[in-house]
Design a protein around this motif. Structure first.
Motif, PDB file in Angstrom:
ATOM      1  N   ALA A 151     -45.168  36.047  27.328  1.00  0.00           N
ATOM      2  CA  ALA A 151     -46.412  36.728  27.713  1.00  0.00           C
ATOM      3  C   ALA A 151     -47.315  36.975  26.510  1.00  0.00           C
ATOM      4  N   LEU A 152     -46.702  37.079  25.327  1.00  0.00           N
ATOM      5  CA  LEU A 152     -47.470  37.293  24.094  1.00  0.00           C
ATOM      6  C   LEU A 152     -47.741  35.987  23.350  1.00  0.00           C
ATOM      7  N   ASN A 153     -47.321  34.868  23.978  1.00  0.00           N
ATOM      8  CA  ASN A 153     -47.495  33.548  23.375  1.00  0.00           C
ATOM      9  C   ASN A 153     -46.758  33.452  22.039  1.00  0.00           C
ATOM     10  N   LEU A 154     -45.546  34.022  22.001  1.00  0.00           N
ATOM     11  CA  LEU A 154     -44.706  33.998  20.805  1.00  0.00           C
ATOM     12  C   LEU A 154     -43.344  33.414  21.138  1.00  0.00           C
ATOM     13  N   HIS A 155     -42.669  32.872  20.137  1.00  0.00           N
ATOM     14  CA  HIS A 155     -41.282  32.462  20.316  1.00  0.00           C
ATOM     15  C   HIS A 155     -40.422  33.727  20.257  1.00  0.00           C
ATOM     16  N   PRO A 156     -39.348  33.832  21.054  1.00  0.00           N
ATOM     17  CA  PRO A 156     -38.514  35.042  21.044  1.00  0.00           C
ATOM     18  C   PRO A 156     -38.033  35.450  19.653  1.00  0.00           C
ATOM     19  N   ARG A 157     -37.664  34.479  18.817  1.00  0.00           N
ATOM     20  CA  ARG A 157     -37.193  34.821  17.473  1.00  0.00           C
ATOM     21  C   ARG A 157     -38.315  35.409  16.622  1.00  0.00           C
ATOM     22  N   VAL A 158     -39.526  34.889  16.821  1.00  0.00           N
ATOM     23  CA  VAL A 158     -40.670  35.427  16.080  1.00  0.00           C
ATOM     24  C   VAL A 158     -40.918  36.873  16.502  1.00  0.00           C
ATOM     25  N   LEU A 159     -40.831  37.137  17.800  1.00  0.00           N
ATOM     26  CA  LEU A 159     -41.016  38.509  18.289  1.00  0.00           C
ATOM     27  C   LEU A 159     -39.938  39.430  17.727  1.00  0.00           C
ATOM     28  N   GLN A 160     -38.691  38.959  17.720  1.00  0.00           N
ATOM     29  CA  GLN A 160     -37.602  39.768  17.167  1.00  0.00           C
ATOM     30  C   GLN A 160     -37.878  40.146  15.716  1.00  0.00           C
ATOM     31  N   LYS A 161     -38.301  39.174  14.919  1.00  0.00           N
ATOM     32  CA  LYS A 161     -38.556  39.431  13.501  1.00  0.00           C
ATOM     33  C   LYS A 161     -39.717  40.396  13.310  1.00  0.00           C
ATOM     34  N   LYS A 162     -40.751  40.240  14.141  1.00  0.00           N
ATOM     35  CA  LYS A 162     -41.899  41.150  14.028  1.00  0.00           C
ATOM     36  C   LYS A 162     -41.489  42.587  14.348  1.00  0.00           C
ATOM     37  N   LEU A 163     -40.640  42.750  15.380  1.00  0.00           N
ATOM     38  CA  LEU A 163     -40.174  44.092  15.741  1.00  0.00           C
ATOM     39  C   LEU A 163     -39.257  44.663  14.665  1.00  0.00           C
ATOM     40  N   GLN A 164     -38.389  43.824  14.100  1.00  0.00           N
ATOM     41  CA  GLN A 164     -37.511  44.271  13.024  1.00  0.00           C
ATOM     42  C   GLN A 164     -38.315  44.743  11.824  1.00  0.00           C
ATOM     43  N   ALA A 165     -39.425  44.059  11.561  1.00  0.00           N
ATOM     44  CA  ALA A 165     -40.286  44.455  10.442  1.00  0.00           C
ATOM     45  C   ALA A 165     -40.893  45.830  10.682  1.00  0.00           C
ATOM     46  N   GLU A 166     -41.010  46.220  11.959  1.00  0.00           N
ATOM     47  CA  GLU A 166     -41.528  47.539  12.307  1.00  0.00           C
ATOM     48  C   GLU A 166     -40.410  48.536  12.571  1.00  0.00           C
ATOM     49  N   LYS A 167     -39.191  48.139  12.188  1.00  0.00           N
ATOM     50  CA  LYS A 167     -38.002  49.001  12.283  1.00  0.00           C
ATOM     51  C   LYS A 167     -37.681  49.428  13.718  1.00  0.00           C
ATOM     52  N   THR A 168     -37.798  48.488  14.636  1.00  0.00           N
ATOM     53  CA  THR A 168     -37.403  48.747  16.014  1.00  0.00           C
ATOM     54  C   THR A 168     -36.847  47.457  16.597  1.00  0.00           C
ATOM     55  N   THR A 169     -36.367  47.526  17.825  1.00  0.00           N
ATOM     56  CA  THR A 169     -35.804  46.351  18.494  1.00  0.00           C
ATOM     57  C   THR A 169     -36.327  46.277  19.925  1.00  0.00           C
ATOM     58  N   PHE A 170     -36.150  45.111  20.518  1.00  0.00           N
ATOM     59  CA  PHE A 170     -36.545  44.959  21.915  1.00  0.00           C
ATOM     60  C   PHE A 170     -35.748  45.914  22.786  1.00  0.00           C
TER      61      PHE A 170
END
Length: 337
Positions: free
Chosen positions: A254-273
């Motif tokens: 829905a965000l036009n991202l690969h799941p791994r890219v989304l995971q890394k972006k969230l990890q960089a913000e110190k949270t998880t899906f």
């Protein structure tokens, strides 16, 4: 309390402006604001919306104002439930799904099926009324049902009928072309009807419409939550939960991202899906327990739980109270009139 998604009147401000009226003034007269329309998944008062639509039709001088509104609406009008309905195996399954999940779009409206010969009628009813008998609201609801069915059956839509209890208007400024030849005025019910044999049809999934839906959603998220990835993820999770298919793959798509890219972006913000999923489930659960009409079992299903016991156990771990106890303490009770 009767509520509806503000997305139901998508395009309202633009259409009112075309009639030379001021949409902001009309909205304010009934306690609404443009900000509430910005997020189509904001819930607003269903009864006040019905009065707003009647007043708007009068101000614009168009007795079929809401049909004109429906004729120009896109996928955001029904939101995720409209998309999920289109993805069901058959039209019969789509109808079952819509009845089970209509509260995601609005509280206070019901859809009943009735068979008349070789025709199936989908009859709309409301738990409230107003001075006009909900003339414009019925136009809006029946028109949106018509749009959805016509998109799912494609060229066969010539047999689809739009039923309105009201008398035919003496004069309409802009009768939408898409409804010409389909409207039955002074009908015994408000809603739509179509051949029974359609029930076994597989709904057509318009790829262009699907792309439009996702483009609109991404633009919407960037407008409401600019630069706020966590808020965008929570917003999408809230929309996907009732489908039972809320996972990181669907949210990333829905965000036009690969799941791994989304995971890394969230990890960089110190949270998880997983953490955002839990946060969203709690917020949606509390909002429904406080204002909604769903049973706790239905609420659990709408949150993606197959077992209400698991939902109850998780809710208690989050709040220290069972869903039933929390509802008894915090449920909104409207003041006596």
């Amino acid at each position: 309390m009767f509520l509806i998604r503000s997305g139901a009147i998508e395009g309202y401000e633009q259409l009112v402006s075309q009639y030379g009226q001021n949409p902001t003034t009309l909205l304010q007269q009934f306690g609404f604001s443009s900000a509430q329309l910005r997020d189509p998944n904001t819930y607003v008062s269903y009864t006040r919306l019905a009065d707003l639509l009647d007043a708007t039709a009068l101000a614009c001088g168009d007795p079929v104002f809401c049909l004109s509104l429906c004729a120009h609406q896109g996928p955001l009008a029904l939101g995720e439930i409209g998309l999920s309905i289109r993805q069901q195996p058959t039209l019969a399954d789509a109808l079952v799904y819509s009845r089970q999940h209509i509260s995601l779009h609005a509280y206070g409206v019901h859809v009943q099926q009735a068979t008349r010969g070789d025709t199936l009628e989908l009859q709309l009813s409301f738990d409230f009324s107003n001075a006009s008998g909900l003339v414009q609201l019925m136009q809006l609801s029946a028109g949106q049902a018509f749009n959805l069915l016509s998109q799912m059956v494609g060229s066969a839509a010539s047999s689809l009928k739009l039923h309105l209890p009201q008398a035919a208007p003496a004069q309409a400024l802009k009768m939408p072309a898409r409804y010409e030849g389909h409207i039955l005025y002074q009908s015994e019910f408000g809603g739509i009807s179509f051949p029974l044999i359609w029930l076994s049809r597989k709904p057509q999934l318009d790829e262009e419409l699907l792309r439009e839906h996702f483009q609109q959603r991404i633009q919407l998220l960037e407008t409401i939550y600019p630069g706020n990835l966590q808020a965008q993820v929570c917003h999408i999770i809230g929309n996907l939960l009732p489908s039972g298919e809320c996972n990181i793959e669907r949210v990333a798509a829905a965000l036009n991202l690969h799941p791994r890219v989304l995971q890394k972006k969230l990890q960089a913000e110190k949270t998880t899906f997983r953490e955002l999923l839990q946060k969203t489930r709690l917020e949606v659960a509390q909002r429904n327990l406080q204002h909604g009409q769903l049973s706790i079992t239905d609420l659990a299903l709408n949150l993606g739980y197959a077992d209400v016991a698991i939902f109850s156990r998780n809710f208690k771990s989050w709040t220290g109270q069972s869903p039933r106890d929390w509802k008894a303490r915090y449920q909104y009770v409207p003041p006596n009139k």
